[in-house]
Design a protein around this motif. Structure first.
Motif, PDB file in Angstrom:
ATOM      1  N   PHE A  11      32.098  23.689  62.224  1.00  0.00           N
ATOM      2  CA  PHE A  11      30.880  23.582  63.044  1.00  0.00           C
ATOM      3  C   PHE A  11      29.720  23.570  62.069  1.00  0.00           C
ATOM      4  N   GLY A  35      40.269  39.534  61.783  1.00  0.00           N
ATOM      5  CA  GLY A  35      38.939  40.117  61.908  1.00  0.00           C
ATOM      6  C   GLY A  35      38.021  39.293  62.782  1.00  0.00           C
ATOM      7  N   SER A  36      36.926  39.919  63.142  1.00  0.00           N
ATOM      8  CA  SER A  36      35.896  39.275  63.928  1.00  0.00           C
ATOM      9  C   SER A  36      35.381  38.049  63.182  1.00  0.00           C
ATOM     10  N   SER A  38      37.085  35.387  62.427  1.00  0.00           N
ATOM     11  CA  SER A  38      38.103  34.701  61.614  1.00  0.00           C
ATOM     12  C   SER A  38      38.572  33.387  62.255  1.00  0.00           C
ATOM     13  N   GLN A  85      37.911  35.746  76.566  1.00  0.00           N
ATOM     14  CA  GLN A  85      37.425  36.977  75.941  1.00  0.00           C
ATOM     15  C   GLN A  85      36.341  37.630  76.803  1.00  0.00           C
ATOM     16  N   GLU A 164      42.015  38.747  73.793  1.00  0.00           N
ATOM     17  CA  GLU A 164      41.641  40.167  73.823  1.00  0.00           C
ATOM     18  C   GLU A 164      41.622  40.749  75.238  1.00  0.00           C
ATOM     19  N   ARG A 250      33.107  37.408  57.413  1.00  0.00           N
ATOM     20  CA  ARG A 250      32.364  36.164  57.309  1.00  0.00           C
ATOM     21  C   ARG A 250      30.864  36.434  57.399  1.00  0.00           C
TER      22      ARG A 250
HETATM   23  N1  LIG Z   1      31.269  26.252  69.953  1.00  0.00           N
HETATM   24  C1  LIG Z   1      30.925  26.684  68.732  1.00  0.00           C
HETATM   25  N2  LIG Z   1      29.950  26.090  68.027  1.00  0.00           N
HETATM   26  C2  LIG Z   1      29.622  26.508  66.802  1.00  0.00           C
HETATM   27  N3  LIG Z   1      30.205  27.533  66.156  1.00  0.00           N
HETATM   28  C3  LIG Z   1      31.180  28.167  66.798  1.00  0.00           C
HETATM   29  C4  LIG Z   1      31.586  27.795  68.134  1.00  0.00           C
HETATM   30  N4  LIG Z   1      32.587  28.610  68.515  1.00  0.00           N
HETATM   31  C5  LIG Z   1      32.771  29.460  67.496  1.00  0.00           C
HETATM   32  N5  LIG Z   1      31.961  29.207  66.463  1.00  0.00           N
HETATM   33  C6  LIG Z   1      31.941  29.912  65.166  1.00  0.00           C
HETATM   34  O1  LIG Z   1      33.271  29.976  64.685  1.00  0.00           O
HETATM   35  C7  LIG Z   1      33.510  31.194  64.017  1.00  0.00           C
HETATM   36  C8  LIG Z   1      34.768  31.851  64.568  1.00  0.00           C
HETATM   37  O2  LIG Z   1      34.507  32.219  65.927  1.00  0.00           O
HETATM   38  P1  LIG Z   1      35.632  32.817  66.867  1.00  0.00           P
HETATM   39  O3  LIG Z   1      35.002  33.010  68.198  1.00  0.00           O
HETATM   40  O4  LIG Z   1      36.860  31.975  66.811  1.00  0.00           O
HETATM   41  O5  LIG Z   1      35.929  34.215  66.167  1.00  0.00           O
HETATM   42  P2  LIG Z   1      37.014  35.311  66.567  1.00  0.00           P
HETATM   43  O6  LIG Z   1      38.031  35.388  65.485  1.00  0.00           O
HETATM   44  O7  LIG Z   1      37.499  35.037  67.942  1.00  0.00           O
HETATM   45  O8  LIG Z   1      36.126  36.645  66.530  1.00  0.00           O
HETATM   46  P3  LIG Z   1      36.102  37.930  67.510  1.00  0.00           P
HETATM   47  O9  LIG Z   1      37.225  38.808  67.074  1.00  0.00           O
HETATM   48  O10 LIG Z   1      34.776  38.555  67.227  1.00  0.00           O
HETATM   49  O11 LIG Z   1      36.234  37.432  68.915  1.00  0.00           O
HETATM   50  C9  LIG Z   1      32.246  32.019  64.141  1.00  0.00           C
HETATM   51  O12 LIG Z   1      31.530  31.893  62.915  1.00  0.00           O
HETATM   52  C10 LIG Z   1      31.500  31.350  65.283  1.00  0.00           C
HETATM   53  O13 LIG Z   1      30.110  31.460  65.105  1.00  0.00           O
END
Ligand SMILES: Nc1ncnc2c1ncn2[C@@H]1O[C@H](COP(=O)(O)OP(=O)(O)OP(=O)(O)O)[C@@H](O)[C@H]1O
Ligand SMILES: [Mg+2]
Length: 250
Positions: A11, A35-36, A38, A85, A164, A250
């Motif tokens: 992205f 992790g958050s 990831s 989520q 989650e 990140r």
């Molecule tokens: N639609 C989108 N447009 C732009 N960036 C996005 C989009 N969706 C997710 N991201 C980015 O992708 C990265 C991963 O996001 P993701 O939601 O997959 O994390 P996660 O592993 O599910 O985290 P968490 O445990 O906090 O839910 C983040 O940096 C987020 O900002």
């Protein structure tokens, strides 16, 4: 059942998925930890065809989601139930219509029967029939989460994706959900992918666990293999140690 091959997604300047490979066996539960930020939720949205990769592909029962027409994609998506989520309920509809949404949209089932299914699924997630007529804004966060779960299982999907599902629930309600995930898999043979931060839940429900770290799977194995892992990133994550030094956010 599901094969993820060399999946890449960026992205803007943010390289979120950097070559993810994952096999999800039919009739088993695969847990994704990590992790958050990831990329777990992004990965899950590719599995259900809500996002499409820059490179690589997702096969569901042999069908490449990127190669499907819109109508075929709708057909494949109907095989899935997804627990988002953030619950993602419709604010203007009472609980029973949220749970029965797909039945109301895609079948001619009479309202009375949809309500009966909604009541049953709500009971499975530990909610009483008295929430049926309430609006989502009148529920607690954990109740909303469980309504989202009830909606995901209302259509008897073959494949369930849980993002989650126990986050924000008290320990007893988490256990209700974990047992439900296990029993759906054992009784109905459902293929499931669950994202969780909660290692109690992961060890309880998983047949396989894969850890995502900065957009790549760093290790996958059985719960016992993950518990005994010597991979420093995995060890640090599963023990929740913020001083281990290897793990970067990140
Ligand atoms: N639609 C989108 N447009 C732009 N960036 C996005 C989009 N969706 C997710 N991201 C980015 O992708 C990265 C991963 O996001 P993701 O939601 O997959 O994390 P996660 O592993 O599910 O985290 P968490 O445990 O906090 O839910 C983040 O940096 C987020 O900002
Ligand atoms: Mg997420």
């Amino acid at each position: 059942m599901i094969v993820v091959e060399d999946l890449h997604k960026t992205f803007g300047a943010n390289k979120v998925l950097r070559g993810v490979n994952l096999h999800v066996p039919k009739g088993q539960t695969t847990v994704i930890i990590g992790g958050s930020g990831s990329g777990k939720s992004v990965l899950m949205k590719h599995i259900i065809g809500l996002l499409f990769p820059d490179q690589g592909r997702v096969l569901v029962d042999g069908e490449d989601l990127c190669a499907l027409s819109e109508s075929d994609l709708v057909r494949v998506r109907r095989r899935f139930g997804m627990v988002f989520q953030g619950a993602a309920l419709f604010d203007s509809m009472p609980v029973w219509q949220n749970v029965g949404f797909a039945l109301l949209q895609h079948t001619n089932m009479p309202h009375g029967e949809v309500m009966e299914i909604a009541r049953e699924r709500l009971e499975w997630v530990g909610l009483n029939a008295d929430v049926m007529e309430r609006m989502p804004a009148e529920l607690s966060g954990g109740m909303r989460k469980r309504v989202g779960f009830a909606r995901a299982i209302a259509m008897d999907p073959e494949i369930l994706l849980y993002d989650e599902p126990t986050t924000g629930l008290d320990p007893v309600m988490s256990d209700v959900i974990n047992r439900l995930v296990r029993s759906l898999q054992e009784r109905l043979g459902i293929t499931a992918v669950m994202i969780t931060h909660d290692m109690v839940s992961a060890y309880y429900v998983a047949d396989h666990i894969a850890m995502l770290y900065l957009g790549e799977i760093v290790q996958s194995g059985t719960p016992d293999e993950i518990r005994a892992s010597r991979e420093p990133l995995v060890r640090q994550f599963v023990t929740g140690d913020s001083t281990g030094g290897v793990y970067q956010v990140r």
